[in-house]
Design an enzyme around this catalytic site. Structure first.
Site, PDB file in Angstrom:
ATOM      1  N   PHE A  35       0.856  -1.181   0.000  1.00  7.46           N
ATOM      2  CA  PHE A  35       0.000   0.000   0.000  1.00  7.46           C
ATOM      3  C   PHE A  35       0.891   1.229   0.000  1.00  7.46           C
ATOM      4  O   PHE A  35       2.101   1.135   0.259  1.00  7.46           O
ATOM      5  CB  PHE A  35      -0.873  -0.015   1.269  1.00  7.46           C
ATOM      6  CG  PHE A  35      -2.341  -0.110   0.999  1.00  7.46           C
ATOM      7  CD1 PHE A  35      -2.855  -1.072   0.158  1.00  7.46           C
ATOM      8  CD2 PHE A  35      -3.233   0.774   1.606  1.00  7.46           C
ATOM      9  CE1 PHE A  35      -4.221  -1.160  -0.077  1.00  7.46           C
ATOM     10  CE2 PHE A  35      -4.589   0.693   1.380  1.00  7.46           C
ATOM     11  CZ  PHE A  35      -5.092  -0.269   0.532  1.00  7.46           C
TER      12      PHE A  35
ATOM     13  N   GLN B 229      -8.511  14.321   4.139  1.00  6.47           N
ATOM     14  CA  GLN B 229      -7.856  13.572   3.072  1.00  6.47           C
ATOM     15  C   GLN B 229      -8.752  13.436   1.846  1.00  6.47           C
ATOM     16  O   GLN B 229      -9.896  13.033   1.955  1.00  6.47           O
ATOM     17  CB  GLN B 229      -7.497  12.169   3.570  1.00  6.47           C
ATOM     18  CG  GLN B 229      -6.829  11.312   2.518  1.00  6.47           C
ATOM     19  CD  GLN B 229      -6.236  10.064   3.126  1.00  6.47           C
ATOM     20  OE1 GLN B 229      -6.942   9.092   3.388  1.00  6.47           O
ATOM     21  NE2 GLN B 229      -4.948  10.072   3.373  1.00  6.47           N
TER      22      GLN B 229
ATOM     23  N   HIS C  51      -8.969  11.262  -1.323  1.00  5.81           N
ATOM     24  CA  HIS C  51      -8.410  10.024  -1.856  1.00  5.81           C
ATOM     25  C   HIS C  51      -8.133  10.231  -3.335  1.00  5.81           C
ATOM     26  O   HIS C  51      -8.991  10.724  -4.064  1.00  5.81           O
ATOM     27  CB  HIS C  51      -9.389   8.869  -1.649  1.00  5.81           C
ATOM     28  CG  HIS C  51      -8.782   7.515  -1.881  1.00  5.81           C
ATOM     29  ND1 HIS C  51      -8.434   7.081  -3.128  1.00  5.81           N
ATOM     30  CD2 HIS C  51      -8.438   6.524  -1.017  1.00  5.81           C
ATOM     31  CE1 HIS C  51      -7.913   5.859  -3.024  1.00  5.81           C
ATOM     32  NE2 HIS C  51      -7.907   5.504  -1.760  1.00  5.81           N
TER      33      HIS C  51
ATOM     34  N   LEU D 196     -15.149   4.976  -4.363  1.00  7.98           N
ATOM     35  CA  LEU D 196     -13.739   4.728  -4.168  1.00  7.98           C
ATOM     36  C   LEU D 196     -13.202   3.591  -5.034  1.00  7.98           C
ATOM     37  O   LEU D 196     -13.848   2.567  -5.215  1.00  7.98           O
ATOM     38  CB  LEU D 196     -13.530   4.365  -2.697  1.00  7.98           C
ATOM     39  CG  LEU D 196     -12.086   4.446  -2.257  1.00  7.98           C
ATOM     40  CD1 LEU D 196     -11.629   5.882  -2.318  1.00  7.98           C
ATOM     41  CD2 LEU D 196     -11.948   3.907  -0.858  1.00  7.98           C
TER      42      LEU D 196
ATOM     43  N   GLU E 218      -6.664   1.959  -3.068  1.00  7.75           N
ATOM     44  CA  GLU E 218      -5.233   2.081  -3.292  1.00  7.75           C
ATOM     45  C   GLU E 218      -4.637   0.707  -3.607  1.00  7.75           C
ATOM     46  O   GLU E 218      -3.590   0.602  -4.237  1.00  7.75           O
ATOM     47  CB  GLU E 218      -4.629   2.621  -1.993  1.00  7.75           C
ATOM     48  CG  GLU E 218      -3.225   3.090  -2.066  1.00  7.75           C
ATOM     49  CD  GLU E 218      -2.901   3.947  -0.846  1.00  7.75           C
ATOM     50  OE1 GLU E 218      -3.658   4.890  -0.554  1.00  7.75           O
ATOM     51  OE2 GLU E 218      -1.907   3.658  -0.181  1.00  7.75           O
TER      52      GLU E 218
ATOM     53  N   ARG F   8      -1.047   9.456   0.068  1.00  6.47           N
ATOM     54  CA  ARG F   8      -2.270   9.857  -0.631  1.00  6.47           C
ATOM     55  C   ARG F   8      -2.319  11.347  -0.957  1.00  6.47           C
ATOM     56  O   ARG F   8      -2.786  11.743  -2.023  1.00  6.47           O
ATOM     57  CB  ARG F   8      -3.490   9.491   0.202  1.00  6.47           C
ATOM     58  CG  ARG F   8      -3.772   8.031   0.139  1.00  6.47           C
ATOM     59  CD  ARG F   8      -4.996   7.662   0.916  1.00  6.47           C
ATOM     60  NE  ARG F   8      -5.240   6.233   0.792  1.00  6.47           N
ATOM     61  CZ  ARG F   8      -6.128   5.566   1.515  1.00  6.47           C
ATOM     62  NH1 ARG F   8      -6.857   6.189   2.411  1.00  6.47           N
ATOM     63  NH2 ARG F   8      -6.295   4.277   1.342  1.00  6.47           N
TER      64      ARG F   8
ATOM     65  N   HIS G 192     -12.490  11.981   1.343  1.00  2.56           N
ATOM     66  CA  HIS G 192     -12.458  10.600   1.799  1.00  2.56           C
ATOM     67  C   HIS G 192     -12.416  10.438   3.313  1.00  2.56           C
ATOM     68  O   HIS G 192     -13.124   9.608   3.873  1.00  2.56           O
ATOM     69  CB  HIS G 192     -11.244   9.923   1.174  1.00  2.56           C
ATOM     70  CG  HIS G 192     -11.134   8.457   1.465  1.00  2.56           C
ATOM     71  ND1 HIS G 192     -12.168   7.589   1.229  1.00  2.56           N
ATOM     72  CD2 HIS G 192     -10.119   7.718   1.962  1.00  2.56           C
ATOM     73  CE1 HIS G 192     -11.786   6.366   1.584  1.00  2.56           C
ATOM     74  NE2 HIS G 192     -10.568   6.415   2.035  1.00  2.56           N
TER      75      HIS G 192
ATOM     76  N   ARG H 234      -3.268  10.597   6.563  1.00  2.00           N
ATOM     77  CA  ARG H 234      -3.354   9.201   6.969  1.00  2.00           C
ATOM     78  C   ARG H 234      -2.847   8.289   5.863  1.00  2.00           C
ATOM     79  O   ARG H 234      -3.117   8.517   4.693  1.00  2.00           O
ATOM     80  CB  ARG H 234      -4.805   8.843   7.273  1.00  2.00           C
ATOM     81  CG  ARG H 234      -5.026   7.384   7.538  1.00  2.00           C
ATOM     82  CD  ARG H 234      -6.450   7.086   7.915  1.00  2.00           C
ATOM     83  NE  ARG H 234      -7.390   7.187   6.816  1.00  2.00           N
ATOM     84  CZ  ARG H 234      -7.521   6.281   5.850  1.00  2.00           C
ATOM     85  NH1 ARG H 234      -6.757   5.208   5.836  1.00  2.00           N
ATOM     86  NH2 ARG H 234      -8.414   6.435   4.901  1.00  2.00           N
TER      87      ARG H 234
END
Lengths: 230, 113, 586
Positions: free
Chosen positions: C119, C240, C242, C252, C255, C286, C353, C397
């Site tokens: 990730f 955040q 995304h 979404l 990732e 991100r 997000h 995050r």
């Protein structure tokens, strides 16, 4: 696009009725978007919805006669006038909102949790990819209720027949190599009602918005039972 | 409730009897097509032959069992008030047992003749 | 009619991963626990988490929690509290094993262990090679976890109040929380739940933005309740976006798609992340990827007739990999983008997000009510999950750390509550004034007559937030945004319900939610306006650099007078050396 929507508010209406709405559509619009547009026209119109992407399972409704998840049903697939009703066979709370408590109660009856009798290892319980593959098609259920509320056996005996959703969940644990309560699970599904009301009508398979196959799962349980009994 | 009770057994019986019913019907059909009995005596002789007798006995036993399970299913699905359900099932049971007796009579009479 | 009351040891608001994992600890310890959720528990938004949960199990590549800690601190742009981060990364390992024991159907490796995928922002050996730390159940990890936790809670006989809407916290003169006033949505009747301890686990607030990956229910209810209770929210400017939401829709695309080998291209087919993050490329943090996409589109290199998005290319991957590891994504792409990723690239653009900020807590989930660095917690009040700010995510995050956050801190809050209830076994006396002010919150919506509709004002508000507090933020634009949101807050008084019936009145709950969203939106706008630096997700072209001398501190926002205060970052971990701030390159 023209819609005919089921309306009933127990506070103000004596009888349910169908109400006509017209919604301006755009490219890629889903049924949920249309229901939200209807709600903007009439804020007293009530339906459940949340994630908008087919994973939370809130917005199951009956559209043109079949149960669907509104947020992943494109309007382009629907015949006009679109008739939207609550799930069949469940008591209507208001408009498209039905009382699903019996559906949830049936789910709880299959002890839908992993039962392990041996002490837990320090790390993960090992499971081979092949064993894990057996859970595919079972664990993805989102409990929207499209299957059970389209099942005639569930309409006839909603209190005694567990319904396709709960049986799919039962199968999910029977198929899990980590679960150690197969014997008890099989015993508890015995009797003429809980599972054996399934007459393989297969409405559940057609209704499932996630492409799962409860009928196959039920067949699988019967096969294990038979193997176990002989 | 033990696994021996009416869920699995009924389900299994219905399928097992169905298979036998199909097989016997296929046999009976081919017999009727290729060597149809010309008269009552032929019929009687055919029924009286030991294998056919046994097969027929099994056929009707299966048929009645199959009917019983199927009928019971329909009643469980559609007839909910207990008194009515018990009455209907009892009547159905008597009718089926009566049919069984009748079949038995026919076969035995054929044997004697 | 007399108000119905019920008493419990613990009241948990919210039935997502944090609430359910806390409830499970409590119910297993035989406490009387009530979980209030405005939707049936498995409809909570944890269900939508796709990629996975981070834990340094080292099943695929070498790993340890210290590396995980480094990545998280770096990802947070050094705004995260290092004691809480250390704690989370260490606890990740037993937490994931516990989940597995509870039945989560994780994907598996050939040796039978839990499958882990790569990730963004993950490294071995403090910034070295890519790590594989994200434990996954295909691309439905959140669903698998939420359903498992709900199942275990049924077993443990947790008391659920499904489809009850929490209106407000009840507190006494000392500010101690005594429970909450909730509304039975089905009947429209209020219910007072008294509790010795209250845990807020109400999740995120992505609905404040128009384009979001968040569900309709993510309206920041717990955060707003905290604000109305006179308590602060921390670091709300850090929101955040995304990088890969389906363009124009917001759903979404995990990732994990890039973790499995997918990458982003612009209209020229150029793999542009190589320019912005030469090492990590598409698996940079991100905030970095989201800014890069927006920069590409603004530079005229966007795809499509409007040149308003970029493409996520997956079709070079084996169809088997997609079927096995990304089945849900394939389904979503087909439904919402009309694209089969096996054949064609997916159109994507950043989508609102996750909020890093929230109710300030210490690493035990206890709510911290002041900006005093040595200040004490508020007894009996807890928060965990996206509604809280521990602070483990700081300014940005990392993917896979949100499921981790909710599970670790939910579990830990549960364990702490057990101790608290043992030491404080009795209920405190009820404060009637607080109950009636909470009741007023319902009753004011009974006002009839002409006015603005809920949906009108909601539309205006969400558009304003998107235009004025998005990926890139400049002073004038934000100043205007704050004024507009204040004006919208004033307009709330003119909103009238068209529906005043009792049974399942969503018009009323949506009005209550709108009120919550506006309070939370303002906390975001005001906090963002005053932070004059760029850090993590908070990106200011007018202050493009991170300013550690002036701004390495947490923002605290109070609703009363839109007051701001600041509080130091806890950069001292529990057992290891602190990671000092460094320039953040990927």
């Amino acid at each position: 696009m023209k819609f005919s929507v089921y309306r009933y508010n127990p506070d103000t209406d004596n009888e349910p009725y169908m109400q006509a709405f017209e919604v301006e559509t755009r490219q890629g619009m889903m049924l949920r978007d249309a229901l939200m547009a209807i709600q903007e026209q009439d804020e007293s119109f009530t339906f459940r919805h949340s994630c908008g992407e087919g994973v939370c399972g809130s917005d199951g409704v009956n559209v043109n006669g079949s149960n669907k998840l509104a947020c992943i049903t494109p309007l382009s697939e629907l015949k006009e006038t679109v008739e939207v009703r609550p799930f069949p066979g469940r008591p209507v709370v208001r408009d498209l909102v039905v009382d699903m408590s019996q559906f949830y109660a049936q789910y709880k009856k299959v002890d839908p949790w992993l039962i392990r009798k041996e002490p837990m290892p320090e790390q993960e319980i090992l499971q081979s990819p092949e064993e894990r593959d057996k859970l595919d098609g079972l664990y993805e259920c989102i409990m929207c209720g499209c299957c059970s509320t389209s099942c005639p056996s569930f309409w006839w005996n909603p209190d005694k027949f567990l319904g396709p959703q709960a049986l799919l969940s039962a199968c999910r644990f029977l198929a899990d190599s980590r679960d150690q309560a197969s014997e008890e699970r099989l015993n508890s599904l015995e009797g003429p009602y809980k599972m054996f009301r399934c007459h393989t009508i297969m409405n559940c398979v057609e209704a499932c918005p996630k492409g799962l196959n409860p009928t196959k799962a039920i067949g699988h349980i019967k096969a294990i039972m038979l193997k176990d009994a002989i | 409730m033990s696994r021996q009770a009416s869920g699995l057994r009924a389900w299994f019986l219905q399928r097992a009897t169905a298979i036998y019913l199909i097989l016997f019907i296929l046999y009976a059909l081919q017999h009727m097509i290729f060597s149809p009995p010309a008269n009552h005596a032929d019929w009687q002789a055919w029924v009286a032959s030991p294998l056919v007798s046994l097969g027929l006995l099994l056929f009707f036993a299966s048929l009645l069992l199959h009917a019983w399970v199927g009928f019971r299913d329909v009643i469980i699905d559609y007839v909910h008030p207990t008194p009515i359900r018990v009455t209907v099932l009892t009547v159905a049971g008597f009718v089926l047992v009566g049919c069984a007796a009748w079949v038995l009579q026919i076969i035995i009479l054929a044997q004697i003749a | 009619m007399a108000l119905e009351k019920q008493r419990f040891d613990t009241l948990i608001l919210g039935a997502g991963g944090a609430g359910l994992n806390a409830a499970l600890q409590l119910a297993n310890a035989n406490l009387k626990v009530a979980v209030v959720s405005k939707v049936f528990p498995t409809r909570s938004h944890t269900v939508a988490a796709q990629g996975g949960v981070n834990a340094a199990l080292a099943n695929v590549l070498p790993d340890n929690w210290h590396w995980h800690m480094f990545d998280t601190v770096k990802g947070s742009d050094y705004l995260g509290d290092q004691d809480a981060i250390e704690y989370m990364c260490r606890e990740a390992i037993p937490t994931v094993y516990e989940l597995e024991h509870n039945g989560v159907p994780f994907s598996r490796l050939a040796n039978g262990k839990i499958y882990q995928r790569a990730f963004g922002g993950q490294s071995q050996n403090f910034g070295g090679d890519q790590a594989a730390r994200t434990c996954a159940a295909a691309d439905r990890t959140g669903h698998a976890i939420l359903h498992t936790l709900y199942q275990q809670n049924i077993r443990a006989k947790t008391h659920f109040f499904d489809e009850y809407f929490a209106a407000d916290l009840i507190r006494d003169q000392e500010g101690i929380i005594l429970g909450a006033l909730v509304l039975d949505i089905a009947t429209g009747e209020p219910l007072l739940i008294e509790a010795k301890t209250t845990l807020l686990a109400t999740g995120g607030c992505g609905q404040v933005f128009r384009t979001t990956s968040n569900a309709h229910i993510n309206t920041g209810d717990g955060k707003a309740m905290i604000l109305r209770a006179g308590l602060p929210l921390m670091d709300m400017e850090f929101f955040q976006f995304h990088p890969t939401g389906i363009a124009g829709k917001g759903m979404l695309i995990t990732e994990g798609v890039r973790g499995e080998g997918g990458y982003l291209i612009n209209k020229d087919g150029e793999r542009f992340m190589e320019k912005y993050a030469p090492n990590a490329k598409d698996l940079a943090s991100r905030d970095v990827v989201a800014r890069s996409i927006v920069t590409e589109v603004r530079g005229g290199r966007g795809c499509g007739p409007e040149a308003d998005h970029v493409m996520l290319k997956v079709n070079h991957l084996d169809e088997e990999v997609i079927a096995k590891r990304l089945p849900g994504i394939r389904e979503s792409s087909k439904i919402f983008a009309g694209v089969d990723p096996v054949k064609d690239p997916i159109p994507v653009f950043p989508t609102a997000h996750y909020v890093m900020g929230g109710i300030p807590t210490d690493r035990f989930g206890r709510v911290m009510p002041t900006s005093d660095d040595d200040g004490d917690h508020l007894p009996g009040l807890y928060a965990a999950g996206e509604c809280a700010c521990a602070s483990v995510h700081g300014a940005n995050r990392l993917g896979g750390n949100s499921l981790l956050d909710i599970l670790v801190f939910g579990r830990l809050a549960g364990k702490n509550i057990i101790d608290y209830v043992r030491d404080n076994p009795s209920h405190r006396p009820l404060d009637e004034a607080s109950v009636s002010s909470a009741m007023d919150r319902f009753n004011k919506w009974d006002a009839k007559g002409d006015g603005i509709t809920v949906s009108e004002l909601r539309k205006e508000f969400r558009k304003t937030m998107e235009d004025h507090a998005g990926v890139f933020r400049v002073e004038d634009m934000m100043q205007e945004g704050v004024e507009k949101v204040r004006a919208i807050r004033d307009k709330l008084a003119d909103v009238r319900l068209t529906d005043h019936s009792k049974t399942f009145n969503t018009n009323r709950t949506e009005a209550l939610e709108l009120e919550n969203m506006i309070d939370v939106g303002l906390s975001i706008a005001v906090s963002a306006l005053h932070r004059k630096e760029s850090r993590g997700a908070h990106s200011r072209p007018d202050y493009p650099k991170r300013d550690d001398a002036e701004w390495m501190k947490h923002t605290l926002y109070w609703r009363e007078g839109d007051k701001l205060e600041y509080k130091g970052v806890r950069s001292q971990p529990l057992t290891v050396e602190s990671f000092p701030p460094k320039e953040r390159v990927y």
